[in-house]
Each structure stands twice: as C-alpha cells, then as structure tokens.
Design a protein around this motif. Structure first.
Motif, PDB file in Angstrom:
ATOM      1  N   HIS A 170       0.822  -1.209   0.000  1.00  0.00           N
ATOM      2  CA  HIS A 170       0.000   0.000   0.000  1.00  0.00           C
ATOM      3  C   HIS A 170       0.858   1.261   0.000  1.00  0.00           C
ATOM      4  CE1 HIS A 170      -3.755  -2.193   0.406  1.00  0.00           C
ATOM      5  NE2 HIS A 170      -3.209  -2.925   1.367  1.00  0.00           N
ATOM      6  N   SER A 171       2.048   1.190   0.587  1.00  0.00           N
ATOM      7  CA  SER A 171       2.941   2.350   0.586  1.00  0.00           C
ATOM      8  C   SER A 171       3.382   2.696  -0.832  1.00  0.00           C
ATOM      9  CB  SER A 171       4.167   2.074   1.465  1.00  0.00           C
ATOM     10  OG  SER A 171       3.792   1.807   2.796  1.00  0.00           O
ATOM     11  N   VAL A 172       3.698   1.685  -1.623  1.00  0.00           N
ATOM     12  CA  VAL A 172       4.091   1.921  -3.015  1.00  0.00           C
ATOM     13  C   VAL A 172       2.918   2.457  -3.820  1.00  0.00           C
ATOM     14  CG1 VAL A 172       4.865   0.824  -5.136  1.00  0.00           C
ATOM     15  CG2 VAL A 172       5.944   0.221  -2.996  1.00  0.00           C
ATOM     16  N   LEU A 173       1.738   1.892  -3.596  1.00  0.00           N
ATOM     17  CA  LEU A 173       0.558   2.367  -4.335  1.00  0.00           C
ATOM     18  C   LEU A 173       0.308   3.842  -4.063  1.00  0.00           C
ATOM     19  CD1 LEU A 173      -2.031  -0.563  -3.978  1.00  0.00           C
ATOM     20  CD2 LEU A 173      -0.703   0.094  -5.993  1.00  0.00           C
ATOM     21  N   ARG A 174       0.452   4.271  -2.814  1.00  0.00           N
ATOM     22  CA  ARG A 174       0.261   5.690  -2.496  1.00  0.00           C
ATOM     23  C   ARG A 174       1.310   6.561  -3.179  1.00  0.00           C
ATOM     24  NH1 ARG A 174      -1.072   3.533   2.676  1.00  0.00           N
ATOM     25  NH2 ARG A 174       1.076   3.809   3.387  1.00  0.00           N
ATOM     26  N   LEU A 175       2.548   6.066  -3.216  1.00  0.00           N
ATOM     27  CA  LEU A 175       3.615   6.822  -3.881  1.00  0.00           C
ATOM     28  C   LEU A 175       3.334   6.963  -5.370  1.00  0.00           C
ATOM     29  CD1 LEU A 175       6.473   8.126  -3.868  1.00  0.00           C
ATOM     30  CD2 LEU A 175       7.375   5.834  -4.327  1.00  0.00           C
ATOM     31  N   LEU A 176       2.918   5.889  -6.004  1.00  0.00           N
ATOM     32  CA  LEU A 176       2.673   5.923  -7.447  1.00  0.00           C
ATOM     33  C   LEU A 176       1.476   6.804  -7.785  1.00  0.00           C
ATOM     34  CD1 LEU A 176       3.391   2.212  -8.513  1.00  0.00           C
ATOM     35  CD2 LEU A 176       4.933   4.180  -8.384  1.00  0.00           C
ATOM     36  N   GLN A 177       0.539   6.955  -6.844  1.00  0.00           N
ATOM     37  CA  GLN A 177      -0.593   7.851  -7.082  1.00  0.00           C
ATOM     38  C   GLN A 177      -0.131   9.303  -7.208  1.00  0.00           C
ATOM     39  OE1 GLN A 177      -3.987   7.606  -7.588  1.00  0.00           O
ATOM     40  NE2 GLN A 177      -3.502   5.439  -7.952  1.00  0.00           N
ATOM     41  N   GLU A 178       0.977   9.632  -6.550  1.00  0.00           N
ATOM     42  CA  GLU A 178       1.504  10.991  -6.632  1.00  0.00           C
ATOM     43  C   GLU A 178       1.998  11.312  -8.047  1.00  0.00           C
ATOM     44  OE1 GLU A 178       4.491  11.765  -3.742  1.00  0.00           O
ATOM     45  OE2 GLU A 178       3.394  10.803  -2.090  1.00  0.00           O
ATOM     46  N   PHE A 179       2.517  10.290  -8.733  1.00  0.00           N
ATOM     47  CA  PHE A 179       3.109  10.511 -10.056  1.00  0.00           C
ATOM     48  C   PHE A 179       2.120  10.204 -11.185  1.00  0.00           C
ATOM     49  CE2 PHE A 179       6.661   9.726  -7.207  1.00  0.00           C
ATOM     50  CZ  PHE A 179       7.533  10.750  -7.544  1.00  0.00           C
ATOM     51  N   LYS A 180       1.163   9.328 -10.927  1.00  0.00           N
ATOM     52  CA  LYS A 180       0.102   8.963 -11.872  1.00  0.00           C
ATOM     53  C   LYS A 180       0.666   8.694 -13.265  1.00  0.00           C
ATOM     54  CE  LYS A 180      -3.577  11.247  -9.289  1.00  0.00           C
ATOM     55  NZ  LYS A 180      -4.661  12.271  -9.307  1.00  0.00           N
ATOM     56  N   ASP A 181       0.334   9.557 -14.224  1.00  0.00           N
ATOM     57  CA  ASP A 181       0.727   9.302 -15.620  1.00  0.00           C
ATOM     58  C   ASP A 181       2.153   9.729 -15.938  1.00  0.00           C
ATOM     59  OD1 ASP A 181      -1.832   8.346 -16.078  1.00  0.00           O
ATOM     60  OD2 ASP A 181      -2.598  10.325 -16.654  1.00  0.00           O
ATOM     61  N   ASP A 182       2.852  10.312 -14.974  1.00  0.00           N
ATOM     62  CA  ASP A 182       4.212  10.783 -15.234  1.00  0.00           C
ATOM     63  C   ASP A 182       5.233   9.653 -15.235  1.00  0.00           C
ATOM     64  OD1 ASP A 182       3.290  13.378 -15.367  1.00  0.00           O
ATOM     65  OD2 ASP A 182       3.547  13.707 -13.213  1.00  0.00           O
ATOM     66  N   VAL A 183       4.898   8.533 -14.602  1.00  0.00           N
ATOM     67  CA  VAL A 183       5.822   7.412 -14.485  1.00  0.00           C
ATOM     68  C   VAL A 183       5.127   6.124 -14.889  1.00  0.00           C
ATOM     69  CG1 VAL A 183       7.239   6.053 -12.888  1.00  0.00           C
ATOM     70  CG2 VAL A 183       7.126   8.541 -12.636  1.00  0.00           C
ATOM     71  N   ASP A 184       5.806   5.325 -15.683  1.00  0.00           N
ATOM     72  CA  ASP A 184       5.295   4.003 -16.068  1.00  0.00           C
ATOM     73  C   ASP A 184       5.709   3.013 -14.990  1.00  0.00           C
ATOM     74  OD1 ASP A 184       4.450   1.685 -17.231  1.00  0.00           O
ATOM     75  OD2 ASP A 184       5.846   1.739 -18.925  1.00  0.00           O
ATOM     76  N   ALA A 185       4.826   2.774 -14.056  1.00  0.00           N
ATOM     77  CA  ALA A 185       5.164   1.919 -12.918  1.00  0.00           C
ATOM     78  C   ALA A 185       3.938   1.149 -12.462  1.00  0.00           C
ATOM     79  CB  ALA A 185       5.722   2.752 -11.759  1.00  0.00           C
ATOM     80  N   LYS A 186       4.165  -0.022 -11.912  1.00  0.00           N
ATOM     81  CA  LYS A 186       3.071  -0.813 -11.351  1.00  0.00           C
ATOM     82  C   LYS A 186       3.611  -1.744 -10.277  1.00  0.00           C
ATOM     83  CE  LYS A 186       3.306  -4.402 -14.970  1.00  0.00           C
ATOM     84  NZ  LYS A 186       2.530  -5.104 -16.025  1.00  0.00           N
ATOM     85  N   VAL A 187       2.684  -2.230  -9.462  1.00  0.00           N
ATOM     86  CA  VAL A 187       3.019  -3.167  -8.408  1.00  0.00           C
ATOM     87  C   VAL A 187       2.604  -4.565  -8.858  1.00  0.00           C
ATOM     88  CG1 VAL A 187       2.727  -3.765  -5.974  1.00  0.00           C
ATOM     89  CG2 VAL A 187       2.627  -1.368  -6.691  1.00  0.00           C
ATOM     90  N   VAL A 188       3.499  -5.526  -8.705  1.00  0.00           N
ATOM     91  CA  VAL A 188       3.250  -6.920  -9.102  1.00  0.00           C
ATOM     92  C   VAL A 188       3.264  -7.784  -7.848  1.00  0.00           C
ATOM     93  CG1 VAL A 188       4.067  -8.875 -10.469  1.00  0.00           C
ATOM     94  CG2 VAL A 188       4.347  -6.532 -11.339  1.00  0.00           C
ATOM     95  N   VAL A 189       2.249  -8.613  -7.684  1.00  0.00           N
ATOM     96  CA  VAL A 189       2.190  -9.553  -6.565  1.00  0.00           C
ATOM     97  C   VAL A 189       2.732 -10.892  -7.053  1.00  0.00           C
ATOM     98  CG1 VAL A 189       0.718 -10.724  -4.892  1.00  0.00           C
ATOM     99  CG2 VAL A 189       0.228  -8.358  -5.556  1.00  0.00           C
ATOM    100  N   ALA A 190       3.844 -11.345  -6.438  1.00  0.00           N
ATOM    101  CA  ALA A 190       4.555 -12.526  -6.932  1.00  0.00           C
ATOM    102  C   ALA A 190       4.068 -13.830  -6.313  1.00  0.00           C
ATOM    103  CB  ALA A 190       6.056 -12.364  -6.658  1.00  0.00           C
ATOM    104  N   GLY A 191       3.480 -13.774  -5.127  1.00  0.00           N
ATOM    105  CA  GLY A 191       3.147 -15.012  -4.432  1.00  0.00           C
ATOM    106  C   GLY A 191       4.356 -15.575  -3.699  1.00  0.00           C
ATOM    107  N   LEU A 192       4.171 -16.736  -3.071  1.00  0.00           N
ATOM    108  CA  LEU A 192       5.225 -17.331  -2.250  1.00  0.00           C
ATOM    109  C   LEU A 192       6.204 -18.138  -3.098  1.00  0.00           C
ATOM    110  CD1 LEU A 192       3.124 -18.592   0.802  1.00  0.00           C
ATOM    111  CD2 LEU A 192       4.304 -16.407   0.516  1.00  0.00           C
TER     112      LEU A 192
END
Length: 505
Positions: A130-152
């Motif tokens: 959630h910390s990364v998601l909040r950070l990426l919301q600040e940049f929105k369309d300015d940065v090509d970034a996403k969060v990937v859930v890898a599993g165990l």
C-alpha cells in the motif's frame, strides 16, 4: 590469593606469551594486512576521485549536466529518442523509515529513454504494497510503474522469486533489465550511465555498483559500514571486476527470456543468493562484469539499528558462502571462507594483543585510562577515511538536488572499534553458518542441501519483525522497537558521539 591477584597473574602471563616469536609473527602479519587494506582503499579512492575531476572539468568547459553524462550533446533530442527501453525490477519486503525517499530517487530518474518500474511484493499483506501504491498515485501518468504480486516462493529465496516474476512481467521490447534493492538511493543519471556502458560494450554480462553506508550512530551500524568497506575495493575499479552486488545489477533482458547461461534455471532451482549465483555463472561462462566509477549509492542505515540486527545481517552474509551451483563454485566459496576467516582474525589478533599489553602496563603503573583521550591513528583507518570522504563528495555531485551528505556525521572512534569487532566476529559467524546449513531471512527459514535451497519454512513467530539494515516492518502491524544491545549502549557512553543528521523527512 584474591580474585584481583588471579586476574593480574593471568594478565601478566598473557602479556609474556604475546612476546614470543609466534606472537611477533602474528603482529607483523597483522601490520601487513593493514597495509594491504590501506593500499586497496587508496586505489579505490583514486578511481572515484578521477571521476570527480572529470565532472569538474566538464563543468568548467560549460557542461552543467556533467553529473548526467560526459558529453552534453548526448542530451539532444536526436540522441535521446534512440535510447533503448529499460525495465527496473525492485523486489520489496517490508516498509521502513528510508523507503519513500529511496523509491522517489528511483522513479524520478532523468533517463531519457523508455523506462518502466516494477515493484514486486510477496503479497498484498506486505506493508510495502500500500505504501508503493500511495507513492505511485503521486506521479500517476508521469511514471510508467506498477506493483506486481509474486506469491510465495517454493524453490528459491523469496527475493529471487520476486525478481524472476518481475522479469516475466517486463515489457516485451525492453533491452535491459535493472535489478535494484529497495534500500538503494539512485542518482538522477545512474540508469543513463549504466545503459550507456551497456551500449558501448555489448560483451558486458552484468553491470553493478556498491553502497556507501551512512551509519546511524549505533555500534551495529558502524560494524555494517566497516563490513562493506573492504568489499568496496572490488567495485571501485572503474571497469572490469569479479565482484557483484545484488542491490544493483543491469543485465540483458534477452538473457532471461532465452535463459542464456542458465541464468533463470540457476536462480530458480534452489538459488539462495542472487548476486553469488550470477557471479558464479559469469565465471563459469567467462562473461564480463563491470562496475562504472559513478555506481556508488548512499545507503542510510536504520536509526535504531542494534548490535543484534548487525549480527543477524552478518549471519546472512556468511551464509551465502554455503550456497553453490557447481563443484568449481564450491571450491571458490571454500577458498573465500578460509581466506576471509584467516585475514579477519589476522587483522583483529594484534589489537587484542596490544590491548593485553596496555592493560598489563596500566596495572603496573596504576594509571587511569580513558577512551576519549586516546589518539587512535592507523594507516588503514586514514585510508578508509579518505575513500569515504571522496565517495561522499562524489555522491553529492551526482545528486546535486538531494540533501548533502557530510563526513562530519561519521564517528571515527566507533569506526575503529567496529574494525576490530567485525573482524573478530566474522569467523564465528562463518563457522556457525557452515555447521547450521539454515538461516532465517526476514521471517523465512531456508535450509540448504548440496548448496541449494531444499526446504522453506514460514512463520511470523519464528523470525524478527524488522529487517536488519533498514529497520523495515515486515508485517502489517508495527511491532515493538528492538532493544538496544549492551555493546551498543556501552559504545554510546564511552564515545559520546554526536548524533548524525537525518537523511529522510
């Protein structure tokens, strides 16, 4: 005979024993090790300082952006549109005091080519998610970034699993992939500098760099700084090296798509350490590893880093020598194990002997002794100070917009103590790792068999609630702060150092 008399008798017996020819040889050997360290740090300082001079020369010639590139014409649009696509993969675990500033330094890179960032977490329950998601919301369309859930992970370490899942999700047109630890603080021109070198020399297999630790004031943080400093010699070559740091590795994306040299299978099938595994593959296939002189990164350590967390970190570092992918790799690791233990105790032994001699003299003359009044000077300490000074200056020049780092925040009395303590403890940690064949890494216990992970155990109750260096919370709820160790508290009262400035907001 009183207890004090018994102690005096033991003290004087040891002092006499340390005057034998064997003891003299050990002390001479220790001096030689100190000389080698001093020369190594001097050479590393020369390489880093040469880059500082190059940047200053560029600025005098009108290149105000010499912290980004050697030739200002490289910033022209016609050159920028030709830059290859790069995918940055960051395996995350937990959230701590320095993460936001580190992540911002990564996603605000001034690289002019196509760039995407993949933040890879084990699960959505990880505090980093959630910390990364909040950070990426600040940049929105300015940065090509996403969060990937890898599993165990089931066949390798969780970090390697996250890295491989990140590679699977990278853009199909990416030419290079850059693996970064989440505690790496990038400079604006880092990605561009690494990519430029890869484009100049396609024979490069991996490009790497190394951190400049910023101790927080505890003895544990200075021990970690001291542990990293000898290794920094191998990364300050300005070119070819045999060393590899997993916190910064740029590689060809197709090496993973095609599993060249077994990079995917070697990591996936029982891999514990990403950098040791890839370095072994590079050696086995005679591939080139390089470390450019600008690849040195500020690495702030946790403000509450205790001596116990330092010991846990040292255990993980020595444990990597128990993992291997081939017979040759096993032999090389045994050689590193033996030589490092020999050199560590060879370095620490003369100081222990000197301490006994000093204690004996003090008992004879009955004089007081204060650590604050002692003028500690040694060649290796001065050489370490000089390299740190130059790397601090280089980092400030490479990140002109960032808060300035200062050499004044380092306490050199604690550095000297850490030199002796870390070198004394390294062999103990190495032998324990050798005989245990298991390690707890961020709440996950890995068991090795024939150099590869054979069993993985997970439990929130079986491990720490904080990471060792960054002090990151590993689980959703913040646990109680770790207790400060006795040795750390003792060092605080003796040295009376001034607390360094914070490097985060």
């Amino acid at each position: 005979m009183s207890a004090l008399d018994s102690i005096d008798s033991l003290l004087f017996s040891l002092a006499r024993a340390f005057c034998t020819p064997l003891a003299v040889f050990i002390q001479i050997q220790g001096c030689m090790i100190c000389l080698i360290l001093a020369l190594g740090w001097a050479c590393a300082a020369y390489v880093r300082n040469r880059e500082i001079k190059r940047m200053k020369d560029g600025m005098r010639c009108g290149n105000s952006f010499s912290f980004l590139c050697h030739d200002i014409s490289e910033l022209e649009h016609s050159n920028q549109i030709k830059l290859p696509r790069v995918t940055v993969v960051m395996p995350l675990k937990g959230f701590g005091e320095h993460n936001l500033l580190n992540w911002r330094s990564q996603v605000t890179s001034l690289y002019g080519g196509p760039l995407e960032f993949l933040f890879v977490v084990e699960s959505k329950e990880d505090p980093a998610y959630h910390s990364v998601l909040r950070l990426l919301q600040e940049f929105k369309d300015d940065v090509d970034a996403k969060v990937v859930v890898a599993g165990l992970s089931t066949t390798c370490s969780q970090k390697i699993h996250n890295q491989l899942v990140g590679v699977e999700n990278m853009h199909k047109d990416s030419k290079y992939v850059l693996f970064l630890d989440d505690d790496v603080r990038l400079h604006p021109g880092t990605i561009g500098a690494l990519t430029t070198e890869m484009e100049k020399n396609p024979e490069i297999f991996i490009q790497t760099g190394y951190p400049l630790d910023l101790p927080s004031g505890s003895l544990g943080s200075y021990c970690i700084y001291e542990y990293h400093m000898p290794c920094s010699m191998g990364f300050a070559t300005g070119g070819k090296t045999f060393f590899l740091w997993g916190g910064c590795m740029m590689m060809h994306a197709d090496d993973f798509r095609l599993d060249r040299y077994g990079v995917v299978s070697g990591l996936r099938d029982g891999g514990y350490s990403d950098d040791m595994t890839l370095a072994a593959l590079a050696g086995a296939h005679n591939r080139l590893i390089t470390s450019p002189p600008v690849a040195v990164f500020p690495h702030p350590l946790a403000s509450d880093l205790s001596f116990g967390r330092y010991w846990n970190y040292l255990r993980k570092q020595t444990f990597v020598l128990e993992s291997y992918i081939s017979k040759v790799n096993w032999i090389m690791n045994r050689a590193l194990f033996s030589s490092h233990c020999y050199l560590s105790w060879g370095f620490a032994a003369p100081y222990f002997m000197a301490l006994i001699h000093v204690a004996a003299v003090l008992r004879i003359y009955g004089k007081g002794y204060s650590l604050e009044e002692t003028n500690i000077t040694s060649g290796e300490l001065l050489s370490m100070w000089n390299l740190t000074r130059i790397e601090v200056q280089l980092c400030n020049m490479l990140s002109p917009e960032a808060p300035k780092l200062s050499l004044a925040t380092y306490n050199w009395v604690l550095v000297f103590i850490a030199l002796v303590v870390d070198n004394f403890l390294y062999p103990l940690s190495a032998f324990r790792s050798h005989f245990s064949q298991s390690i707890n890494w961020s709440g996950i216990r890995y068991h090795l068999k024939n150099g590869k992970i054979s069993k993985i155990e997970r439990s929130k109750d079986m491990g720490p609630k904080f990471t060792d260096l960054g002090g990151k919370h590993l689980y959703g709820k913040k646990g109680a702060p770790p207790k400060v160790s006795f040795l750390s508290s003792l060092a605080r009262s003796l040295a009376q150092w001034r607390q360094p400035k914070k490097f985060d907001v």
